[in-house]
Motif scaffolding. Sequence first.
Motif, PDB file in Angstrom:
ATOM      1  N   ALA A 191      17.386 -14.291  13.680  1.00 31.99           N
ATOM      2  CA  ALA A 191      16.949 -12.899  13.793  1.00 31.99           C
ATOM      3  C   ALA A 191      16.211 -12.471  12.529  1.00 31.99           C
ATOM      4  N   CYS A 192      15.152 -11.680  12.710  1.00 30.90           N
ATOM      5  CA  CYS A 192      14.419 -11.123  11.570  1.00 30.90           C
ATOM      6  C   CYS A 192      15.147  -9.889  11.040  1.00 30.90           C
ATOM      7  N   GLU A 193      15.144  -9.745   9.733  1.00 31.02           N
ATOM      8  CA  GLU A 193      15.672  -8.513   9.158  1.00 31.02           C
ATOM      9  C   GLU A 193      14.635  -7.405   9.266  1.00 31.02           C
ATOM     10  N   GLY A 194      13.349  -7.758   9.230  1.00 36.55           N
ATOM     11  CA  GLY A 194      12.283  -6.771   9.434  1.00 36.55           C
ATOM     12  C   GLY A 194      12.144  -5.815   8.268  1.00 36.55           C
ATOM     13  N   LYS A 195      10.928  -5.654   7.785  1.00 35.75           N
ATOM     14  CA  LYS A 195      10.694  -4.768   6.649  1.00 35.75           C
ATOM     15  C   LYS A 195       9.556  -3.822   6.977  1.00 35.75           C
ATOM     16  N   LEU A 196       9.857  -2.519   7.013  1.00 37.19           N
ATOM     17  CA  LEU A 196       8.846  -1.476   7.210  1.00 37.19           C
ATOM     18  C   LEU A 196       8.871  -0.534   6.018  1.00 37.19           C
ATOM     19  N   PHE A 197       7.667  -0.112   5.587  1.00 35.68           N
ATOM     20  CA  PHE A 197       7.542   0.790   4.438  1.00 35.68           C
ATOM     21  C   PHE A 197       7.054   2.145   4.941  1.00 35.68           C
ATOM     22  N   SER A 198       7.963   3.128   4.979  1.00 36.86           N
ATOM     23  CA  SER A 198       7.588   4.447   5.494  1.00 36.86           C
ATOM     24  C   SER A 198       6.697   5.185   4.501  1.00 36.86           C
ATOM     25  N   ASN A 199       5.834   6.056   5.043  1.00 33.10           N
ATOM     26  CA  ASN A 199       4.912   6.874   4.245  1.00 33.10           C
ATOM     27  C   ASN A 199       4.090   6.021   3.277  1.00 33.10           C
ATOM     28  N   THR A 200       3.666   4.860   3.764  1.00 33.57           N
ATOM     29  CA  THR A 200       2.915   3.924   2.919  1.00 33.57           C
ATOM     30  C   THR A 200       1.699   3.424   3.667  1.00 33.57           C
ATOM     31  N   ASP A 201       0.561   3.393   2.976  1.00 32.99           N
ATOM     32  CA  ASP A 201      -0.677   2.849   3.518  1.00 32.99           C
ATOM     33  C   ASP A 201      -1.065   1.623   2.719  1.00 32.99           C
ATOM     34  N   ILE A 202      -1.424   0.536   3.421  1.00 32.93           N
ATOM     35  CA  ILE A 202      -2.007  -0.636   2.759  1.00 32.93           C
ATOM     36  C   ILE A 202      -3.512  -0.468   2.842  1.00 32.93           C
ATOM     37  N   THR A 203      -4.154  -0.398   1.707  1.00 37.31           N
ATOM     38  CA  THR A 203      -5.554   0.054   1.647  1.00 37.31           C
ATOM     39  C   THR A 203      -6.567  -1.053   1.935  1.00 37.31           C
ATOM     40  N   MET A 204      -6.123  -2.267   2.149  1.00 35.07           N
ATOM     41  CA  MET A 204      -7.057  -3.371   2.349  1.00 35.07           C
ATOM     42  C   MET A 204      -7.844  -3.169   3.645  1.00 35.07           C
ATOM     43  N   HIS A 205      -8.970  -3.896   3.762  1.00 34.32           N
ATOM     44  CA  HIS A 205      -9.837  -3.814   4.937  1.00 34.32           C
ATOM     45  C   HIS A 205      -9.093  -4.246   6.202  1.00 34.32           C
ATOM     46  N   SER A 206      -9.303  -3.506   7.291  1.00 33.04           N
ATOM     47  CA  SER A 206      -8.671  -3.839   8.568  1.00 33.04           C
ATOM     48  C   SER A 206      -9.515  -4.874   9.308  1.00 33.04           C
ATOM     49  N   ILE A 207      -8.871  -5.938   9.763  1.00 28.40           N
ATOM     50  CA  ILE A 207      -9.597  -6.961  10.534  1.00 28.40           C
ATOM     51  C   ILE A 207      -9.536  -6.676  12.030  1.00 28.40           C
ATOM     52  N   ASN A 208      -8.614  -5.806  12.437  1.00 29.93           N
ATOM     53  CA  ASN A 208      -8.455  -5.484  13.850  1.00 29.93           C
ATOM     54  C   ASN A 208      -7.684  -4.177  13.954  1.00 29.93           C
ATOM     55  N   VAL A 209      -8.092  -3.310  14.887  1.00 30.92           N
ATOM     56  CA  VAL A 209      -7.394  -2.049  15.111  1.00 30.92           C
ATOM     57  C   VAL A 209      -7.049  -1.954  16.589  1.00 30.92           C
ATOM     58  N   GLN A 210      -5.759  -1.749  16.895  1.00 35.27           N
ATOM     59  CA  GLN A 210      -5.288  -1.690  18.273  1.00 35.27           C
ATOM     60  C   GLN A 210      -4.406  -0.461  18.473  1.00 35.27           C
ATOM     61  N   PRO A 211      -4.419   0.161  19.660  1.00 33.47           N
ATOM     62  CA  PRO A 211      -3.436   1.208  19.942  1.00 33.47           C
ATOM     63  C   PRO A 211      -2.022   0.618  19.946  1.00 33.47           C
ATOM     64  N   ALA A 212      -1.058   1.369  19.438  1.00 32.11           N
ATOM     65  CA  ALA A 212       0.341   0.937  19.434  1.00 32.11           C
ATOM     66  C   ALA A 212       1.228   2.161  19.574  1.00 32.11           C
ATOM     67  N   ALA A 213       2.367   1.988  20.219  1.00 36.13           N
ATOM     68  CA  ALA A 213       3.263   3.116  20.491  1.00 36.13           C
ATOM     69  C   ALA A 213       4.181   3.433  19.327  1.00 36.13           C
ATOM     70  N   SER A 214       4.378   2.455  18.429  1.00 34.15           N
ATOM     71  CA  SER A 214       5.333   2.640  17.333  1.00 34.15           C
ATOM     72  C   SER A 214       5.032   1.640  16.230  1.00 34.15           C
ATOM     73  N   PRO A 215       5.613   1.822  15.041  1.00 30.50           N
ATOM     74  CA  PRO A 215       5.430   0.822  13.981  1.00 30.50           C
ATOM     75  C   PRO A 215       5.937  -0.560  14.400  1.00 30.50           C
ATOM     76  N   GLU A 216       7.025  -0.604  15.190  1.00 27.40           N
ATOM     77  CA  GLU A 216       7.575  -1.891  15.628  1.00 27.40           C
ATOM     78  C   GLU A 216       6.632  -2.593  16.604  1.00 27.40           C
TER      79      GLU A 216
END
Length: 633
Positions: free
Chosen positions: A204-229
């Motif tokens: 099982a993954c422990e999973g790491k999410l960073f709330s209120n955080t933006d990674i500023t690097m260039h996006s290679i792909n943008v997709q609609p998503a319902a949640s961070p998970e």
Amino acid sequence: MATLLTLVGLLFLCGLSLSNGCKRELLVNVDFPGHDIGQLFSPDVMHCQYLCTQHPLCHFFTFIRPDWTRDKRHFLCYLKGSSTGQPKVTKPLKGITSGFSLKSCYTDPQPCLPGVYHDVDFLGADFRSLFTADYKECQRACTSDPVCQFFTFVKPTYPTSKYRYKCHLKFSSTVPKIPVISRDGSVTSGFSHRVHMTQRVYTACEGKLFSNTDITMHSINVQPAASPEHCQALCSAHPHCTSFTYVSAVFKCHMKGSTQEMITRIIKGFTSGLPERFCQLDNEWLKKTYEGINFPHNDIRYFQSDNLEKCQRTCTEDPNCQFFSYVTNKSPARRLCYLKRVITLPSPPRVNKHDHAVSGFSGKNCYSDHTSGCRRELLLNVDFPGHNIGQLFSPDAKHCQQLCTQHPSCLFFTFIRPDWNIESSRFLCVIKSSTSGQPSTQKDLLGHTSGFSLKPCLPDPLPCLPQVYHDVNFPGADFRSLFTADYEECQRACTSDPACHFFTFLKPTFPTSKYRYKCHLKFSSTVPKPLITRHGSITSGFSHRVHRTQKCNTEWMEKTYVGIDFPHNDIRYFQSENVERCQRNCTENPNCQYFSYVANARRCYLKRVITLPAPPRVNTLVNAVSGFSLKNC
């Protein structure tokens, strides 16, 4: 003697009678003009049929085969739909195969794609390359890589030596990409609990999410998503995604590709994280519902539902459903549940002919613990010379593979296709065996297709035979004829007749007018016919599962026959304490039809013969259409 004669007679009395609305047949050299709703590249007609099955609006399709000659289009899969679910017209057209969606057939949502395509290139979608000894090793590399879905291998005959033996691993996402996500206060949306994830590990993954955080690097792909998970699942399935940022205000998942650095900044409403590829992602996000969020479009069906829980449960139970939207109080659609899906079948962005390439798909969905050693692939333009143990006529390679699977000694086969230059050998299924279970050699040979028995794959003992063969005749084995409006009506007549197993229909273009529209119903026994002899120390009997669908007395299957031997046709043997255990083992083994138990040696021999409907001969006949009963479909 009376017992023996009664037993022999019972084996010829019963016939199958199964059919439903599922339409698996493939119409060779038939076009469904018009009704196009989209087009995709596909390496063969079965893959095209799966694409149609997974598209929410596709009812039928037309595939342009590689032997198409009118223009340069090849390997194109035209998805089609209509208000009636049927094409308005059909027309004969060489180089084309058409068929229908399998939505009503309850198909596997993660189908095995066993075909390997010689002289075919899957262009684009590369994420990694390596050198391998042959295309089989390349396919194994793709199967073991968590994100690889298909591959192309460059043969050692490639003109530029530095590219020879190169294995290109390729990617397409198997996580549902919802095309549009919007806000709507009267709608709640969610996912099937059975949505496929690409991971096949159990840590099982422990999973790491960073709330209120933006990674500023260039996006290679943008997709609609319902949640961070959901965004994390999309990133984990993309081989170039190294991190992601999810923007909740607009439901966008920004996938990042930098491997050198990760620069962050604090922004409210942004959630960032990292992919997880070598552990099992937490799937709790699939079980949540998202109030005030709508997944518009991509409906496969809708119905009245008392509550949200029932809507999600129905989506989870429907193998075609991936996600849903439930309308609570919006007139006139109150309490309506909309089940939805998108295509997640691995699909190359382009397919081309290429003399020095071999392409294929990952075997992830073809192998599991209970099917270890299962080899479904068909090797086009490959011969397995020698090792012959028999030959039968067969209309195509898949039917030949089923014959090999049902033959007790067959381990591999070679089918001689109708495009082979020696007419007398066409449509021959040459079944083969060896002590090692493998062919000693293989060689490239046009007009031949080779493959392996499906015995290790736990195959269906009553396989559906859906394909219809234009300009092909099944001569012999006639027991009745009638006139029908078209070949489809002829096939329905065959399906409804308990004794019919295949047919040939003569088209209205047949030269002799008095034979036009004639439908020839044909017979082959699907009841096992063992050799029968007397032997005092042997007791024999049948699997209790032989033809469960027969509408006849089956008490004869449950009896055991003392002093009777069914010699030959062994599939395996083992020590057994008694005859009851021997019969039970035969019943539990899907390949076993009957058995013989040697009491003084306490040895149980499981046996079978071919019961697959098989025409006594197959040949080319312009203006004929042949095919099989759909009782098992």
